[in-house]
Design an enzyme around this catalytic site. Structure first.
Site, PDB file in Angstrom:
ATOM      1  N   LYS A 168       8.359  76.188  65.674  1.00  0.00           N
ATOM      2  CA  LYS A 168       7.620  75.578  64.566  1.00  0.00           C
ATOM      3  C   LYS A 168       7.841  76.418  63.325  1.00  0.00           C
ATOM      4  O   LYS A 168       7.421  77.581  63.259  1.00  0.00           O
ATOM      5  CB  LYS A 168       6.126  75.487  64.859  1.00  0.00           C
ATOM      6  N   GLY A 225       0.960  86.115  63.450  1.00  0.00           N
ATOM      7  CA  GLY A 225       0.154  85.554  62.370  1.00  0.00           C
ATOM      8  C   GLY A 225      -1.266  86.081  62.405  1.00  0.00           C
ATOM      9  O   GLY A 225      -1.514  87.211  62.831  1.00  0.00           O
ATOM     10  N   SER A 226      -2.194  85.256  61.997  1.00  0.00           N
ATOM     11  CA  SER A 226      -3.584  85.674  61.863  1.00  0.00           C
ATOM     12  C   SER A 226      -4.287  85.720  63.209  1.00  0.00           C
ATOM     13  O   SER A 226      -3.858  85.081  64.189  1.00  0.00           O
ATOM     14  CB  SER A 226      -4.341  84.717  60.944  1.00  0.00           C
ATOM     15  N   GLY A 229      -5.544  82.116  64.049  1.00  0.00           N
ATOM     16  CA  GLY A 229      -4.494  81.239  64.544  1.00  0.00           C
ATOM     17  C   GLY A 229      -4.045  81.623  65.945  1.00  0.00           C
ATOM     18  O   GLY A 229      -3.892  80.765  66.826  1.00  0.00           O
ATOM     19  N   GLY A 230      -3.840  82.914  66.169  1.00  0.00           N
ATOM     20  CA  GLY A 230      -3.385  83.374  67.471  1.00  0.00           C
ATOM     21  C   GLY A 230      -4.403  83.122  68.568  1.00  0.00           C
ATOM     22  O   GLY A 230      -4.051  82.712  69.683  1.00  0.00           O
ATOM     23  N   GLU A 249       0.897  88.251  68.293  1.00  0.00           N
ATOM     24  CA  GLU A 249       0.672  89.466  67.491  1.00  0.00           C
ATOM     25  C   GLU A 249      -0.159  89.023  66.300  1.00  0.00           C
ATOM     26  O   GLU A 249       0.296  88.237  65.467  1.00  0.00           O
ATOM     27  CB  GLU A 249       2.016  90.074  67.077  1.00  0.00           C
ATOM     28  N   CYS A 286       2.341  93.721  58.874  1.00  0.00           N
ATOM     29  CA  CYS A 286       1.280  93.889  59.868  1.00  0.00           C
ATOM     30  C   CYS A 286       1.040  95.356  60.190  1.00  0.00           C
ATOM     31  O   CYS A 286       0.124  95.674  60.950  1.00  0.00           O
ATOM     32  CB  CYS A 286       1.611  93.117  61.142  1.00  0.00           C
ATOM     33  N   GLU A 378      -8.897  93.189  59.619  1.00  0.00           N
ATOM     34  CA  GLU A 378      -7.748  93.238  58.718  1.00  0.00           C
ATOM     35  C   GLU A 378      -8.015  92.415  57.469  1.00  0.00           C
ATOM     36  O   GLU A 378      -8.487  91.280  57.535  1.00  0.00           O
ATOM     37  CB  GLU A 378      -6.502  92.701  59.417  1.00  0.00           C
TER      38      GLU A 378
END
Length: 510
Positions: A168, A225-226, A229-230, A249, A286, A378
């Site tokens: 994606k 990503g965030s 989202g993860g 991650e 990151c 974060e």
């Protein structure tokens, strides 16, 4: 009629040329089905053939030339020298995996030959190796449009293992993704492989991603990503009728501990280096240090003063998207709203830009940090929180209360590092990479690198998303019992036709 969207230049807000389609549920389904069909062929490819394919992808990406870099620059606001380096990293990791699978020992072959005379019971012939899982769903990241995107480390490691992929593309850089996708498809065709080995879908919403996660043909997920989202992807994957592994991650604040003596000796230069690391790439790595832990001392006071001066002189640069910029601004405001957290310094350079995040340092005390878990979250962008501890025990308590992170750093003199060995032991349990006297920004792509860490940095602390060990995420062990020689994979045959390293009856041999 299919919905379309366009890319936005984050530096100017300008809409860029090019219409990109939102993949439909049916198109995602078709991509996953094609990946499953191609897996039946691709999984059987030799290491040499997979290596040649990965090298062909690298060559096709290089052949895109300046067109790729210029499009990525327009879509991300990242400078051309940075993108040139990232392209080098992208093709470099493809070629590294090619070398790795061509050599072949990664399959971890283990052979326990039969012992028919063993007492009290004989042992049957047992042979084990890693084989690919199946089609893998991969999500491109916003902050690395090349190295963690369509042909990034997740794609490279999955293809190296023998898995097919459905990627994606990240909607922040659709033109860049499309160019790289065409390069991979060209490599697929030139290598004589089934079209389904690589499938690219896209879209701005969550529906496309969730359709990949929930498709029964998909056997694993790679995500960068965030946290939100993860975690959503992980939760959906484990709720499937057939749960699948998610290697997500999800970010980190990468604490840096500065010990007193080294600050007395090098505090001024370390303060500048710290600010440089915080603001590198607009803080959109990151591994940017989002927390600095400093013991109250003369050296500590001088460090903070110098860091404050350095941040004032740092120029804001565009962030990757307007959404990321807004989230960053809200995150800094939220931190500043916590009682006894203050803004220690902020950029005084005025920039007339569309999404330029203001570099900011905040500070608080160790006791406030320990009492306020949200301060560890974060804030993706060019900011960092300086935590001032009164005593050595307070520094240790801060470390003990940390959640999982990708990295932690300790700066100290040789004598201090020995004195603070207990700090290192605490941090070893908290991170995937522990650093001495070096900032965490910059992740070497190598055999020994670990880019992962305990939750919430990742969903699986046993894995890495960078380095050759990433290949193991997309493989599983199979044991072959009492197999005739002719039916065994070459990796497990008695004569070792591939010449790989194997564990033979408990001893490494080639």
């Amino acid at each position: 009629m299919q919905n379309t969207f366009q890319a936005i230049n984050p530096a100017t807000g300008e809409t860029l040329v090019g219409d990109f389609y939102e993949s439909s549920t049916e198109e995602v389904n078709q991509a996953c089905v094609q990946a499953a069909k191609a897996f039946k062929t691709y999984r059987k490819l030799s290491g040499a053939d997979k290596a040649a394919f990965l090298e062909r992808i690298a060559d096709e990406i290089v052949a895109l030339g300046d067109e790729l870099l210029e499009r990525a620059h327009l879509e991300t606001g990242l400078p051309l020298p940075r993108l040139t380096g990232e392209r080098g990293r992208t093709v470099g990791q493809l070629r590294l995996f090619a070398e790795y699978v061509r050599e072949g020992s990664w399959v971890d072959a283990r052979i326990d030959p039969a012992l028919p005379e063993r007492q009290p019971l004989p042992r049957v012939d047992l042979r084990q190796m890693l084989i690919p899982l199946g089609p893998v769903g991969i999500f491109g990241a916003s902050n690395f449009p090349l190295a963690f995107s369509v042909a990034g480390g997740d794609t490279a490691s999955a293809l190296a293992s023998g898995c097919t992929v459905v990627v994606k593309a990240h909607p922040a850089h659709p033109g860049t993704s499309d160019l790289v996708g065409k390069a991979i498809r060209k490599a697929v065709e030139a290598s004589g492989l089934p079209e389904g080995v690589f499938q690219l879908v896209g879209g701005r919403g969550i529906d496309v991603g969730m359709a990949i996660v929930q498709h029964p043909a998909i056997k694993a997920i790679g995500f960068t990503g965030s946290f939100r989202g993860g975690k959503a992807i992980y939760d959906a994957a484990v709720r499937r009728i057939e749960p699948i592994p998610v290697y997500a991650e999800m970010g980190s604040t990468n604490p840096v501990f500065f010990l007193p003596q080294i600050l007395k000796e090098k505090g001024l230069s370390l303060a500048q280096s710290y600010v440089d690391s915080v603001t590198l790439g607009a803080g959109q790595f990151c591994t940017n240090p989002g927390i600095a832990v400093i013991k109250q001392s003369d050296g500590g006071d001088a460090f903070i003063s110098q860091a404050r001066l350095a941040i004032k002189n740092t120029k804001p640069v565009p962030m990757l998207t307007q959404g990321i910029f807004q989230a960053y601004s809200s995150g800094v405001e939220k931190l500043n709203g916590v009682s006894r957290v203050i803004v220690a310094g902020t950029s005084e350079t005025l920039v007339d830009g569309f999404s330029h995040g203001t570099p900011t340092l905040l500070s608080t005390t160790a006791d406030v940090f320990i009492e306020s878990p949200d301060l560890e979250d974060e804030v993706f962008g060019p900011s960092s929180l300086m935590v001032v501890a009164d005593t050595r025990d307070e520094m240790l308590k801060v470390a003990t209360n940390l959640e999982g992170h990708l990295t932690a750093t300790v700066y100290g003199t040789p004598e201090e590092l020995e004195e603070y060995a207990d700090l290192l032991e605490i941090l070893e349990q908290k991170v995937g990479r522990l650093i001495i006297n070096g900032f965490p920004t910059g992740v070497e792509v190598s055999h020994a690198m670990t880019h992962g860490g305990p939750f919430p940095a990742t969903t699986d602390s046993r894995s890495t998303s960078v380095g050759t060990n990433a290949i193991r995420r997309f493989a599983r062990p199979v044991c072959y019992q009492n197999f005739p020689e002719a039916l065994l994979p070459d990796e497990l045959k008695a004569g070792n036709p591939l010449g790989i390293w194997r564990l033979w009856d408990g001893k490494m041999a080639q």
